[in-house]
Design an enzyme around this catalytic site. Structure first.
Site, short mmCIF file in Angstrom:
data_model
loop_
_atom_site.label_atom_id
_atom_site.label_comp_id
_atom_site.label_asym_id
_atom_site.label_seq_id
_atom_site.Cartn_x
_atom_site.Cartn_y
_atom_site.Cartn_z
CB SER A 140 -0.88 0.01 1.25
OG SER A 140 -1.54 1.25 1.37
CE1 TYR A 155 -3.71 -1.91 5.43
CE2 TYR A 155 -3.04 0.32 4.84
CZ TYR A 155 -3.55 -0.92 4.48
OH TYR A 155 -3.88 -1.17 3.16
N1 LIG Z 1 -8.88 -0.44 -0.81
C1 LIG Z 1 -7.83 0.33 -0.75
O1 LIG Z 1 -7.91 1.57 -0.80
C2 LIG Z 1 -6.46 -0.27 -0.61
C3 LIG Z 1 -5.35 0.57 -0.75
C4 LIG Z 1 -4.08 0.05 -0.63
C5 LIG Z 1 -3.91 -1.30 -0.37
N2 LIG Z 1 -5.00 -2.08 -0.23
C6 LIG Z 1 -4.75 -3.50 0.05
O2 LIG Z 1 -5.33 -4.27 -0.97
C7 LIG Z 1 -5.70 -5.55 -0.45
C8 LIG Z 1 -7.14 -5.84 -0.82
O3 LIG Z 1 -7.96 -4.84 -0.22
P1 LIG Z 1 -9.47 -4.58 -0.68
O4 LIG Z 1 -9.64 -3.12 -0.77
O5 LIG Z 1 -9.81 -5.46 -1.82
O6 LIG Z 1 -10.18 -5.04 0.66
P2 LIG Z 1 -11.39 -6.04 0.92
O7 LIG Z 1 -11.66 -5.92 2.37
O8 LIG Z 1 -12.47 -5.81 -0.06
O9 LIG Z 1 -10.72 -7.45 0.60
C9 LIG Z 1 -9.84 -8.08 1.46
C10 LIG Z 1 -10.09 -9.57 1.36
O10 LIG Z 1 -9.15 -10.25 2.20
C11 LIG Z 1 -9.84 -11.24 2.92
N3 LIG Z 1 -9.12 -11.50 4.15
C12 LIG Z 1 -8.98 -10.69 5.24
N4 LIG Z 1 -8.25 -11.28 6.19
C13 LIG Z 1 -7.92 -12.51 5.72
C14 LIG Z 1 -7.19 -13.60 6.24
N5 LIG Z 1 -6.65 -13.55 7.47
N6 LIG Z 1 -7.04 -14.71 5.47
C15 LIG Z 1 -7.58 -14.77 4.23
N7 LIG Z 1 -8.30 -13.76 3.68
C16 LIG Z 1 -8.46 -12.65 4.42
C17 LIG Z 1 -11.23 -10.66 3.19
O11 LIG Z 1 -12.15 -11.67 3.52
C18 LIG Z 1 -11.50 -9.96 1.86
O12 LIG Z 1 -12.12 -10.80 0.93
C19 LIG Z 1 -5.45 -5.48 1.06
O13 LIG Z 1 -4.21 -6.08 1.34
C20 LIG Z 1 -5.38 -3.99 1.33
O14 LIG Z 1 -4.60 -3.68 2.45
C21 LIG Z 1 -6.26 -1.62 -0.35
#
Ligand SMILES: NC(=O)c1ccc[n+]([C@@H]2O[C@H](COP(=O)([O-])OP(=O)(O)OC[C@H]3O[C@@H](n4cnc5c(N)ncnc54)[C@H](O)[C@@H]3O)[C@@H](O)[C@H]2O)c1
Length: 249
Positions: A140, A155
């Protein structure tokens, strides 16, 4: 032209339809890959796999090293090998430093950083036998700028840790022809962020993004496709910013 012909892949965090992992799995499948999905809840991940036409669905908590080893073996068997892994499973939390409990801290590090380590370590043997082997870790922008939006310091630490892990792994696994890269999204419109800023903050954020919008999950999936495919065959150990110009450094 499809970019991932005969590619066997695992994508974690892929069960939510509006999430990054789902978008990655969808784009990979459109590009010819066979994909096994991993996420926490069996019913959700199975229904995602059915809708996406994925090769398999496995319920697994990525923070549990033993469970990840078992899940990887379960995925690799029907795929007949492994060429690509995208670890998108992750959690966020905005507690201020003084309010972060011991449990909050360990869960954050165990899922985001530990999960990446578990996936990486468990897939090395299969990736060593794969073709154009590529591991993509979703970090991120927060890992470089110290959080400050919806994720606070734990985080940021977990996501910064991924960047170090990826560089070390790239150095070590290059001779085995496994590329290891990180993708650093900015603000992505998923359930992790949607409706969480409020209108004033959202407007202020949009004003600061040169491309004038938050990322869609597809924007991130396209960058992931690049890192997974032969298009990036001479890239390893990089952190690819996908943030619309919000964080330029
Ligand atoms: N959305 C944003 O703005 C953003 C920005 C930067 C980075 N990210 C990163 O991108 C990735 C995906 O985020 P997203 O926005 O799709 O979020 P999201 O919450 O929609 O998806 C995250 C997924 O991970 C799964 N998950 C959580 N903990 C878990 C575990 N212990 N074991 C297995 N699965 C698990 C959840 O069930 C979910 O399906 C994450 O790593 C997040 O930190 C997101």
């Amino acid at each position: 032209m499809t970019l991932l012909p005969q590619t066997r892949a695992i994508v974690t965090g892929a069960a939510r339809k509006d999430g990054i992992g789902w978008a990655v799995a969808h784009l990979f499948i459109l590009n010819g890959a066979q994909v096994v999905l991993i996420d926490l809840d069996q019913e959700m991940v199975q229904s995602a796999a059915t809708e996406l036409g994925a090769a398999g669905a496995i319920a697994c908590d990525v923070s549990d090293q033993g469970a990840v080893r078992t899940a990887v073996a379960q995925a690799v068997a029907p795929l007949g090998g492994l060429d690509c892994v995208v670890n998108s499973a992750g959690i966020v939390n905005a507690n201020r430093l003084s309010d972060i409990t011991d449990a909050d801290w360990h869960r954050m590090i165990d899922v985001n950083l530990g999960g990446t380590f578990n996936l990486l370590q468990s897939t090395i043997p299969a990736l060593t036998e794969g073709k154009n082997a590529s591991f993509v870790a979703i970090s991120s922008m927060a890992g470089m700028r110290g959080g400050g939006l919806l994720g606070s310091s734990h985080y940021a630490a977990s996501k910064a840790g991924i960047l170090g892990l990826v560089k070390g792994a790239a150095r070590e696994l290059g001779p085995a022809k496994i590329r290891v890269n990180a993708l650093a999204p900015g603000i992505v419109d998923t359930s992790m962020t949607r409706g969480k800023f409020g209108p004033d903050w959202e407007k202020m954020l949009l004003d600061q993004i040169p491309l004038g919008r938050f990322a869609s999950p597809d924007d991130i999936a396209k960058a992931c496709l690049f890192l997974a495919s032969d298009l990036s065959c001479y890239m390893t150990g990089v952190t690819l910013d996908v943030n619309g110009g919000y964080f330029l450094h």
